[in-house]
Design an enzyme around this catalytic site. Structure first.
Site, PDB file in Angstrom:
ATOM      1  N   PHE A   1       7.442 -13.474 -32.632  1.00 31.90           N
ATOM      2  CA  PHE A   1       8.066 -12.560 -31.686  1.00 31.90           C
ATOM      3  C   PHE A   1       9.243 -11.857 -32.369  1.00 31.90           C
ATOM      4  O   PHE A   1      10.059 -12.505 -33.031  1.00 31.90           O
ATOM      5  CB  PHE A   1       8.546 -13.307 -30.442  1.00 31.90           C
ATOM      6  CG  PHE A   1       8.953 -12.385 -29.327  1.00 31.90           C
ATOM      7  CD1 PHE A   1       7.994 -11.677 -28.629  1.00 31.90           C
ATOM      8  CD2 PHE A   1      10.277 -12.207 -29.009  1.00 31.90           C
ATOM      9  CE1 PHE A   1       8.348 -10.806 -27.616  1.00 31.90           C
ATOM     10  CE2 PHE A   1      10.649 -11.341 -27.991  1.00 31.90           C
ATOM     11  CZ  PHE A   1       9.687 -10.634 -27.292  1.00 31.90           C
TER      12      PHE A   1
ATOM     13  N   TYR B   1      12.094 -18.048 -17.981  1.00 30.25           N
ATOM     14  CA  TYR B   1      11.551 -17.091 -17.018  1.00 30.25           C
ATOM     15  C   TYR B   1      10.054 -16.862 -17.131  1.00 30.25           C
ATOM     16  O   TYR B   1       9.487 -16.085 -16.374  1.00 30.25           O
ATOM     17  CB  TYR B   1      12.283 -15.737 -17.137  1.00 30.25           C
ATOM     18  CG  TYR B   1      12.307 -15.124 -18.514  1.00 30.25           C
ATOM     19  CD1 TYR B   1      11.217 -14.423 -19.007  1.00 30.25           C
ATOM     20  CD2 TYR B   1      13.440 -15.229 -19.309  1.00 30.25           C
ATOM     21  CE1 TYR B   1      11.248 -13.856 -20.261  1.00 30.25           C
ATOM     22  CE2 TYR B   1      13.488 -14.659 -20.569  1.00 30.25           C
ATOM     23  CZ  TYR B   1      12.382 -13.969 -21.042  1.00 30.25           C
ATOM     24  OH  TYR B   1      12.421 -13.403 -22.292  1.00 30.25           O
ATOM     25  N   LYS B   2       9.389 -17.513 -18.063  1.00 30.41           N
ATOM     26  CA  LYS B   2       7.939 -17.351 -18.184  1.00 30.41           C
ATOM     27  C   LYS B   2       7.248 -18.439 -17.358  1.00 30.41           C
ATOM     28  O   LYS B   2       7.254 -18.400 -16.135  1.00 30.41           O
ATOM     29  CB  LYS B   2       7.532 -17.392 -19.648  1.00 30.41           C
ATOM     30  CG  LYS B   2       8.150 -16.285 -20.504  1.00 30.41           C
ATOM     31  CD  LYS B   2       7.666 -16.352 -21.942  1.00 30.41           C
ATOM     32  CE  LYS B   2       8.422 -15.412 -22.863  1.00 30.41           C
ATOM     33  NZ  LYS B   2       8.211 -13.992 -22.547  1.00 30.41           N
TER      34      LYS B   2
ATOM     35  N   ARG C   1      -3.592  -8.597 -22.909  1.00 34.10           N
ATOM     36  CA  ARG C   1      -3.110  -9.981 -22.861  1.00 34.10           C
ATOM     37  C   ARG C   1      -3.082 -10.478 -21.421  1.00 34.10           C
ATOM     38  O   ARG C   1      -2.497  -9.848 -20.536  1.00 34.10           O
ATOM     39  CB  ARG C   1      -1.715 -10.046 -23.477  1.00 34.10           C
ATOM     40  CG  ARG C   1      -1.240 -11.446 -23.804  1.00 34.10           C
ATOM     41  CD  ARG C   1       0.106 -11.406 -24.495  1.00 34.10           C
ATOM     42  NE  ARG C   1       1.172 -11.033 -23.571  1.00 34.10           N
ATOM     43  CZ  ARG C   1       2.423 -11.463 -23.647  1.00 34.10           C
ATOM     44  NH1 ARG C   1       2.772 -12.270 -24.629  1.00 34.10           N
ATOM     45  NH2 ARG C   1       3.334 -11.070 -22.791  1.00 34.10           N
TER      46      ARG C   1
END
Length: 437
Positions: free
Chosen positions: A137, A231-232, A396
């Site tokens: 990332f 937060y995922k 995705r």
């Protein structure tokens, strides 16, 4: 592959009732929990209570009376149950990027100390390389590039296939994301960590796409440092605080570089000189965001609710079983109903797959973004990740077993078929790039 078959799977699945913990908009199939988890039903009332009662009425007294002061540690203990850590080893604080900066700085300090002390021999003195994946990332790479430049190290980017050979005696730190955000490919943390240690390097793991999605065993893997976001898959809300874990053998050795007053051994002593708190508490920095932490706690509790269905194995055992079944079903349906139109980017092997499925157009064409936008217009929310010279554009889809059903999987592929057969993705509005993809 009939809808009735998938409805029967839902009726037989013991986790189906966990869906009731969340607000799910009517007519939406949400396949983007790997970017932002959905809202737990408990969160609005809890956040309102913190604002109106604890802040509004308790005012500053709530640091003591409402338990605000130790909230980062209490939530850290909840995260620990999901990532194979022990109580007292995790704190929830700051952002993923900030926490990465802290642990990477601490890891490089350890390497420097070993080199100066001659503990690692001649090789230790020349360990000046931080290794990461080229497809990691970007924020991880930006943080690593910055700190390497500050401290005289070099960031070296490799492909996953190059990893074993890249672990030379010049490597100081191996920094990896456990589950790749683009492809959903998952590293074997235990074997990779062992290989890094055999080469004399430390490991830093990013668990942003792992915590709450796949089983993680930090202590069993003998990892060194780990960070992750809230937060995922942890459903903590947009911009929710992240978390940081440091193995106990390292936790008390170094001051992290952002030595704020909250990480002081006695914050209210108001000493002009910094004295780090023992263990993981020194990885705190400034005053904690209590309202955001309250939202994160609701998200963590929604994940931990799966423990009731795990036969004593913890939340992640039960969630992993359903996750793999959902992703298997999605892959099978796409390959049967969209034959020849997509290449599967995500590994088929369960041991190498996270909780997402990534597809690329088999003809290499530019339509991936528009297809995702057309699906979103139909209420099937996934996302798009742009490719580069080595990676195609990606459609995705994240599968969060807490609230996704097998029926959702069937309907999502049905919508995909209709978008393709009707050439809906060719419409102008679906080909105009938005700020967030």
């Amino acid at each position: 592959m009939t809808l009735d078959h998938y409805k029967r799977l839902d009726a037989q699945n013991p986790l189906a009732g966990l869906r009731d913990q969340f607000f799910l908009p009517e007519g939406v199939i949400y396949l983007d929990g790997n970017s932002l988890g959905v809202l737990p039903r408990s969160a609005p009332a809890r956040i309102a209570e913190v604002v109106a009662k604890e802040w509004g009425e308790g005012l500053i007294r709530s640091w003591n009376t409402a338990g605000w002061f130790d909230l980062p540690q209490r939530l850290g203990d909840k995260v620990a149950r999901l990532i194979g850590a022990a109580p007292g080893e995790v704190v929830c604080t700051d952002s993923t990027s900030v926490n990465l900066y802290k642990v990477l700085a601490a890891a490089l300090n350890l390497v420097r100390q070993a080199g100066e002390a001659g503990e690692a021999g001649e090789a230790g003195a020349r360990r000046r390389i931080v290794i990461s994946e080229r497809s990691n990332f970007p924020t991880d790479l930006y943080i690593a590039e910055s700190i390497c430049r500050e401290r005289g190290f070099t960031l070296k980017l490799i492909d996953a296939s190059e990893l074993p050979a890249a672990l030379t005696d010049e490597v100081a730190v191996l920094m990896l994301t456990h589950v790749n955000y683009r492809t959903g490919a998952m590293h074997d943390m235990k074997s990779v960590t062992a290989a890094a240690h055999a080469a004399g390097a430390l490991t830093v793991w990013d668990l942003a796409h792992s915590a709450g999605a796949v089983p993680v065993a930090l202590n069993d893997s003998n990892a060194d440092f780990a960070i992750g976001c809230g937060y995922k898959y942890l459903n903590g809300g947009p911009g929710a605080p992240a978390f940081v874990w440091v193995h106990t053998r390292h936790a008390g050795q170094f001051e992290q570089p952002l030595s704020g007053w909250w990480g002081h051994a006695a914050p209210f002593e108001f000493s002009p000189n910094y004295r780090p708190a023992p263990g993981i508490a020194r990885y705190l920095c400034g005053t904690q965001p209590i309202v955001a932490l309250a939202g994160l706690e609701c998200g963590l509790d929604s994940v931990l609710a799966a423990e009731a269905f795990s036969d004593g194995q913890g939340s992640m055992a039960a969630l992993r079983t359903k996750s793999l079944a959902l992703t298997d079903a999605f892959i099978a349906l796409v390959e049967a109903r969209c034959a020849g139109r997509f290449n599967l980017v995500t590994p088929r092997d369960h041991a190498r797959r996270g909780s997402q499925v990534c597809l690329a157009l088999s003809d290499g064409g530019p339509g991936a973004y528009a297809i995702v936008q057309a699906l979103i217009a139909r209420g099937v929310i996934g996302d798009f990740r742009a490719g580069d010279t080595q990676m195609p554009d990606i459609l995705r889809f994240g599968f969060t077993p807490l609230y996704l059903s097998f029926e959702d999987v069937w309907h999502s592929v049905e919508h995909l078929v209709q978008v393709l057969d009707g050439e809906e993705w060719k419409r102008l509005e679906f080909n105009q790039k938005q700020a967030v993809t």
